[in-house]
Design a protein around this motif. Structure first.
Motif, PDB file in Angstrom:
ATOM      1  N   LEU A   1       0.842  -1.205   0.000  1.00 61.48           N
ATOM      2  CA  LEU A   1       0.000   0.000   0.000  1.00 61.48           C
ATOM      3  C   LEU A   1       0.871   1.246   0.000  1.00 61.48           C
ATOM      4  N   ASN A   2       1.960   1.163   0.760  1.00 58.96           N
ATOM      5  CA  ASN A   2       2.902   2.277   0.796  1.00 58.96           C
ATOM      6  C   ASN A   2       3.440   2.564  -0.603  1.00 58.96           C
ATOM      7  N   THR A   3       3.818   1.495  -1.308  1.00 59.39           N
ATOM      8  CA  THR A   3       4.290   1.647  -2.682  1.00 59.39           C
ATOM      9  C   THR A   3       3.208   2.287  -3.544  1.00 59.39           C
ATOM     10  N   TYR A   4       1.972   1.802  -3.347  1.00 59.65           N
ATOM     11  CA  TYR A   4       0.858   2.327  -4.137  1.00 59.65           C
ATOM     12  C   TYR A   4       0.669   3.818  -3.883  1.00 59.65           C
ATOM     13  N   LEU A   5       0.682   4.213  -2.614  1.00 57.89           N
ATOM     14  CA  LEU A   5       0.426   5.614  -2.290  1.00 57.89           C
ATOM     15  C   LEU A   5       1.568   6.503  -2.772  1.00 57.89           C
ATOM     16  N   ALA A   6       2.783   5.957  -2.776  1.00 64.20           N
ATOM     17  CA  ALA A   6       3.920   6.754  -3.226  1.00 64.20           C
ATOM     18  C   ALA A   6       3.936   6.892  -4.743  1.00 64.20           C
ATOM     19  N   SER A   7       3.608   5.797  -5.463  1.00 61.61           N
ATOM     20  CA  SER A   7       3.758   5.817  -6.917  1.00 61.61           C
ATOM     21  C   SER A   7       2.442   6.071  -7.636  1.00 61.61           C
ATOM     22  N   GLY A   8       1.325   5.742  -7.008  1.00 59.36           N
ATOM     23  CA  GLY A   8       0.041   5.976  -7.650  1.00 59.36           C
ATOM     24  C   GLY A   8      -0.472   4.805  -8.447  1.00 59.36           C
ATOM     25  N   SER A   9       0.345   3.740  -8.576  1.00 59.71           N
ATOM     26  CA  SER A   9      -0.180   2.563  -9.272  1.00 59.71           C
ATOM     27  C   SER A   9       0.048   1.327  -8.416  1.00 59.71           C
ATOM     28  N   LEU A  10      -0.890   0.401  -8.518  1.00 56.42           N
ATOM     29  CA  LEU A  10      -0.821  -0.793  -7.676  1.00 56.42           C
ATOM     30  C   LEU A  10       0.306  -1.705  -8.139  1.00 56.42           C
ATOM     31  N   PRO A  11       1.199  -2.108  -7.209  1.00 57.05           N
ATOM     32  CA  PRO A  11       2.227  -3.076  -7.599  1.00 57.05           C
ATOM     33  C   PRO A  11       1.579  -4.439  -7.844  1.00 57.05           C
ATOM     34  N   ASP A  12       2.149  -5.191  -8.797  1.00 58.07           N
ATOM     35  CA  ASP A  12       1.546  -6.479  -9.166  1.00 58.07           C
ATOM     36  C   ASP A  12       1.488  -7.455  -8.006  1.00 58.07           C
ATOM     37  N   VAL A  13       2.532  -7.406  -7.135  1.00 56.37           N
ATOM     38  CA  VAL A  13       2.584  -8.398  -6.057  1.00 56.37           C
ATOM     39  C   VAL A  13       1.404  -8.286  -5.107  1.00 56.37           C
ATOM     40  N   ILE A  14       0.723  -7.131  -5.101  1.00 57.03           N
ATOM     41  CA  ILE A  14      -0.367  -6.962  -4.152  1.00 57.03           C
ATOM     42  C   ILE A  14      -1.479  -7.977  -4.420  1.00 57.03           C
ATOM     43  N   TRP A  15      -1.640  -8.391  -5.674  1.00 56.55           N
ATOM     44  CA  TRP A  15      -2.707  -9.354  -5.989  1.00 56.55           C
ATOM     45  C   TRP A  15      -2.369 -10.721  -5.426  1.00 56.55           C
ATOM     46  N   GLY A  16      -1.082 -11.095  -5.512  1.00 56.34           N
ATOM     47  CA  GLY A  16      -0.665 -12.359  -4.907  1.00 56.34           C
ATOM     48  C   GLY A  16      -0.912 -12.335  -3.417  1.00 56.34           C
ATOM     49  N   ALA A  17      -0.527 -11.228  -2.782  1.00 51.93           N
ATOM     50  CA  ALA A  17      -0.713 -11.090  -1.337  1.00 51.93           C
ATOM     51  C   ALA A  17      -2.201 -11.159  -0.989  1.00 51.93           C
ATOM     52  N   THR A  18      -3.032 -10.543  -1.840  1.00 56.53           N
ATOM     53  CA  THR A  18      -4.476 -10.565  -1.600  1.00 56.53           C
ATOM     54  C   THR A  18      -5.007 -11.999  -1.639  1.00 56.53           C
ATOM     55  N   ALA A  19      -4.587 -12.744  -2.662  1.00 57.79           N
ATOM     56  CA  ALA A  19      -5.055 -14.130  -2.800  1.00 57.79           C
ATOM     57  C   ALA A  19      -4.631 -14.948  -1.586  1.00 57.79           C
ATOM     58  N   ILE A  20      -3.361 -14.821  -1.192  1.00 61.84           N
ATOM     59  CA  ILE A  20      -2.851 -15.579  -0.044  1.00 61.84           C
ATOM     60  C   ILE A  20      -3.630 -15.200   1.213  1.00 61.84           C
ATOM     61  N   THR A  21      -3.914 -13.913   1.372  1.00 62.70           N
ATOM     62  CA  THR A  21      -4.616 -13.471   2.579  1.00 62.70           C
ATOM     63  C   THR A  21      -6.013 -14.077   2.649  1.00 62.70           C
ATOM     64  N   ILE A  22      -6.727 -14.043   1.524  1.00 65.09           N
ATOM     65  CA  ILE A  22      -8.081 -14.596   1.520  1.00 65.09           C
ATOM     66  C   ILE A  22      -8.045 -16.090   1.830  1.00 65.09           C
ATOM     67  N   ALA A  23      -7.072 -16.798   1.206  1.00 56.84           N
ATOM     68  CA  ALA A  23      -6.939 -18.230   1.477  1.00 56.84           C
ATOM     69  C   ALA A  23      -6.618 -18.463   2.950  1.00 56.84           C
ATOM     70  N   ALA A  24      -5.750 -17.603   3.511  1.00 54.43           N
ATOM     71  CA  ALA A  24      -5.347 -17.770   4.911  1.00 54.43           C
ATOM     72  C   ALA A  24      -6.528 -17.543   5.849  1.00 54.43           C
ATOM     73  N   ILE A  25      -7.387 -16.589   5.522  1.00 52.76           N
ATOM     74  CA  ILE A  25      -8.567 -16.350   6.364  1.00 52.76           C
ATOM     75  C   ILE A  25      -9.443 -17.596   6.386  1.00 52.76           C
ATOM     76  N   ALA A  26      -9.692 -18.159   5.188  1.00 52.82           N
ATOM     77  CA  ALA A  26     -10.523 -19.359   5.106  1.00 52.82           C
ATOM     78  C   ALA A  26      -9.902 -20.485   5.922  1.00 52.82           C
ATOM     79  N   LEU A  27      -8.591 -20.651   5.788  1.00 52.10           N
ATOM     80  CA  LEU A  27      -7.888 -21.716   6.505  1.00 52.10           C
ATOM     81  C   LEU A  27      -7.984 -21.512   8.016  1.00 52.10           C
ATOM     82  N   LEU A  28      -7.765 -20.271   8.453  1.00 53.21           N
ATOM     83  CA  LEU A  28      -7.796 -19.974   9.892  1.00 53.21           C
ATOM     84  C   LEU A  28      -9.172 -20.272  10.482  1.00 53.21           C
TER      85      LEU A  28
END
Lengths: 257, 70
Positions: free
Chosen positions: A216-243
């Motif tokens: 998010l910091n990268t996004y706010l500094a540069s104005g465009s979403l870094p690609d890795v954020i989507w991977g992190a999003t997918a992992i987070t959603i999967a982790a919530i389901a798992l937890l």
């Protein structure tokens, strides 16, 4: 629907004990303190003194997006502590007081018990993060210059996801023990451990949920979403389901022992 | 201190929401305190904490003050 019944019971309880009001208010405070102190830093230094006579130094005004990031960082410390504090007794305390037995003796599945609680708290936390960021966005626009509303919304979406993930951790820890204090300790330790490891080895843990704020910091500094954020999003959603799944299993296994 | 006061007055529009939020927080805590039957520790102690410790007082009450909540 039994799920809805538990969900409504949780929401009602949170309204009755004022959680629905004080948590958003505290998040607003958290989010506006940093923009205000940053803006008034020169005056504060002047008023409190302590600078040698005649010394002048320029304090550069940070860009608007950076100030909003300060609010996020503020939420990421005290906000997380509040999140862990309000949820530490939600299952552990009910087990201790014997309320959980009363609920689960009825035809209520463990899964709905866990997920309904998680959803009810998610609603409070997401609302709090939203009003907090809204307040921060207002002050940033007022004091530092224009920041697009869409940046605020994107920040809310990804930061909200991280907070909801932390709720998953807290609920899982809740099922491990009967003691709210121990739950708090486990939740905070897990969060700090995860953040520290992902921060130190950031090149290995790009997709870690804890890296969402860094992206998010990268996004706010540069104005465009870094690609890795989507991977992190997918992992987070999967982790919530798992937890939540693991929480259901441990709750069932311990059979309120 | 003088400077701080004049600064506060000049920028009332900016500080007003901050102060308002703090007041609402304290009032909510007091309302909740009067409504509940039992607290952890004496009620008058919590009233003093809510009234005199800015921001942290009400939060502490909401988290630790009520019995059976945690």
């Amino acid at each position: 629907m039994q799920w809805l019944t538990i969900f409504r019971k949780e929401c009602l309880e949170s309204t009755r004990n004022f959680k629905w009001m004080w948590v958003p208010l505290v998040f607003i405070l958290l989010c506006i303190v940093d923009p205000l102190t940053t803006y008034y830093l020169p005056q504060i230094l002047e008023a409190t003194g302590g600078l040698p006579e005649g010394s002048t130094f320029e304090i550069p005004t940070p860009p608007p997006a950076q100030v909003m990031m300060m609010s996020v960082v503020q939420m990421n410390t005290i906000g997380i502590l509040i999140l862990a504090l309000i949820t530490m007794g939600t299952i552990a305390g009910e087990k201790k007081a014997g309320i959980a037995e009363l609920v689960l003796v009825k035809p209520v599945s463990y899964l709905s018990y866990v997920t309904a609680k998680w959803a009810a708290y998610s609603l409070i936390i997401l609302a709090s993060v939203f009003v907090g960021l809204l307040a921060s966005w207002y002050y940033v626009n007022l004091l530092f210059g224009e920041l697009a509303f869409s940046s605020m919304l994107v920040t809310f979406l990804f930061y909200g996801l991280w907070m909801v993930f932390l709720l998953g951790i807290s609920l899982f820890m809740n099922t491990l023990t009967k003691s709210p204090g121990l739950t708090l300790f486990f939740t905070m330790s897990a969060t700090i451990f995860l953040s520290a490891v992902s921060g130190m080895l950031s090149h290995l843990f790009e997709w870690s949920p804890a890296q969402l704020t860094a992206h998010l910091n990268t996004y706010l500094a540069s104005g465009s979403l870094p690609d890795v954020i989507w991977g992190a999003t997918a992992i987070t959603i999967a982790a919530i389901a798992l937890l939540l799944f693991l929480a259901t299993i441990t709750l069932k296994k311990k059979e309120l022992a | 201190m003088q400077d701080a006061m004049t600064m506060l007055q000049e920028n009332l529009a900016i500080f007003a929401p901050l102060i308002a939020v703090q007041i609402i927080l304290s009032v909510l805590a007091l309302v909740s305190l009067f409504r509940t039957d039992e607290t952890n520790g004496p009620k008058w102690m919590w009233a003093l904490i809510i009234l005199f410790i800015n921001t942290l007082g009400p939060i502490a009450y909401f988290i630790f003050g009520r019995r059976g909540d945690v």
